[in-house]
Design an enzyme around this catalytic site. Sequence first.
Site, PDB file in Angstrom:
ATOM      1  N   HIS A   1      30.311  14.591  27.838  1.00  0.00           N
ATOM      2  CA  HIS A   1      29.579  15.546  26.984  1.00  0.00           C
ATOM      3  C   HIS A   1      28.252  16.004  27.617  1.00  0.00           C
ATOM      4  O   HIS A   1      27.269  16.216  26.926  1.00  0.00           O
ATOM      5  CB  HIS A   1      29.334  14.923  25.599  1.00  0.00           C
ATOM      6  CG  HIS A   1      28.479  13.681  25.622  1.00  0.00           C
ATOM      7  ND1 HIS A   1      28.700  12.612  24.801  1.00  0.00           N
ATOM      8  CD2 HIS A   1      27.390  13.347  26.358  1.00  0.00           C
ATOM      9  CE1 HIS A   1      27.791  11.683  25.030  1.00  0.00           C
ATOM     10  NE2 HIS A   1      26.980  12.113  25.975  1.00  0.00           N
TER      11      HIS A   1
ATOM     12  N   HIS B   1      27.634   6.771  34.326  1.00  0.00           N
ATOM     13  CA  HIS B   1      26.413   7.490  34.690  1.00  0.00           C
ATOM     14  C   HIS B   1      25.179   6.680  34.339  1.00  0.00           C
ATOM     15  O   HIS B   1      25.206   5.855  33.426  1.00  0.00           O
ATOM     16  CB  HIS B   1      26.332   8.895  34.085  1.00  0.00           C
ATOM     17  CG  HIS B   1      26.367   9.043  32.585  1.00  0.00           C
ATOM     18  ND1 HIS B   1      27.366   8.544  31.780  1.00  0.00           N
ATOM     19  CD2 HIS B   1      25.518   9.677  31.739  1.00  0.00           C
ATOM     20  CE1 HIS B   1      27.141   8.877  30.519  1.00  0.00           C
ATOM     21  NE2 HIS B   1      26.008   9.553  30.461  1.00  0.00           N
TER      22      HIS B   1
HETATM   23  C1  DHB Z   1      23.906  13.746  31.285  1.00  0.00           C
HETATM   24  C2  DHB Z   1      24.916  12.950  30.745  1.00  0.00           C
HETATM   25  C3  DHB Z   1      24.869  12.598  29.394  1.00  0.00           C
HETATM   26  O1  DHB Z   1      25.808  11.798  28.797  1.00  0.00           O
HETATM   27  C4  DHB Z   1      23.860  13.054  28.570  1.00  0.00           C
HETATM   28  O2  DHB Z   1      23.905  12.723  27.265  1.00  0.00           O
HETATM   29  C5  DHB Z   1      22.834  13.838  29.107  1.00  0.00           C
HETATM   30  C6  DHB Z   1      22.857  14.181  30.471  1.00  0.00           C
HETATM   31  C7  DHB Z   1      23.929  14.152  32.738  1.00  0.00           C
HETATM   32  O3  DHB Z   1      24.804  13.713  33.503  1.00  0.00           O
HETATM   33  O4  DHB Z   1      23.098  14.977  33.135  1.00  0.00           O
HETATM   34 FE    FE Z   2      25.223  11.219  26.767  1.00  0.00          FE
END
Ligand code: DHB
Ligand code: FE
Length: 289
Positions: A12, A194
């Site tokens: 997302h 991430h």
């Molecule tokens: C990103 C990923 C996320 O899940 C989020 O909520 C905000 C930013 C990103 O990869 O930039």
């Molecule tokens: Fe997120």
Amino acid sequence: MARIIGGLSASHVPSIGGAIARGEQQTPYWKLFFDAFIPVHDWLAREKPDLAIVIYNDHGLNFFLDKMPTFAVGAAHRYDNADEGWGIPVLPSFEGDAALSWHLIESLVADEFDVTMCQEMLVDHAFTLPIKLMYPRAGAHWPIRTIPVTINSVQHPLPTAARCWKLGQAIGRALESYPKDMKIIVLGTGGLSHQLDGTRAGFINKEFDLLCLDKIVGDPEALTRYTNRQIVELAGSQGVELMTWIAMRGALQGRVSKVASTYHVPISNTGGAVMLLRNDQTPARHAAE
Ligand code: DHB
Ligand code: FE
């Protein structure tokens, strides 16, 4: 009776909203991710779900560090999006289904999930973007009603993967016991690996993401055996959004089959993943046949 017809999980990342606003869906950077939704569109056009349960994590728009429920369920007639500061367009409001929300909440509390019930709720990019990806041509009115369910993945201590799996199972039981005829899709939005800050900012673990994509289909309980510390180590501090996928999968009570799956790194800082699962047969329907 209500039926859960499938589950959709998707990353997302806010920049998806920027790519849509600039019409960049077919650029080399984005094409694979957006094209992952072509089979999803075909399936939605065929199956026409009436309602989406959207399991996601709020990022500070609706809840903040001062008050952070572990699990919360929307019980509103309407959910508004608002500017979160990412510079992406605010999307039209989403119609709720308060009657089903209260059925869900009553069933969850009876099942010992003491959720926070929200008669007002702002929804952030984690809720809005996957629905926009499902229905890219929708105008002011979305073709689906929605109920938001949030899992805290911001303020530690976070619920465990095993607990989120059980939450999903309880959601599945609640939905399948709703007497009204309707087709429901369960969404789990977030992930995969991430980390947005700290010394490991930019960390992505493709190997672990691919393992999750495999396990979520055929052996989801394997993912419930990781501790939160292990998930942070393997998927990054924001990789804990995997909990939303685990809860989504828990809600699919029967045999599932994979309709579509794509993995593409990176999208912004994230292992970008999309998966659509068809719920082939629920235990209740199996017993009735
Ligand atoms: C990103 C990923 C996320 O899940 C989020 O909520 C905000 C930013 C990103 O990869 O930039
Ligand atoms: Fe997120």
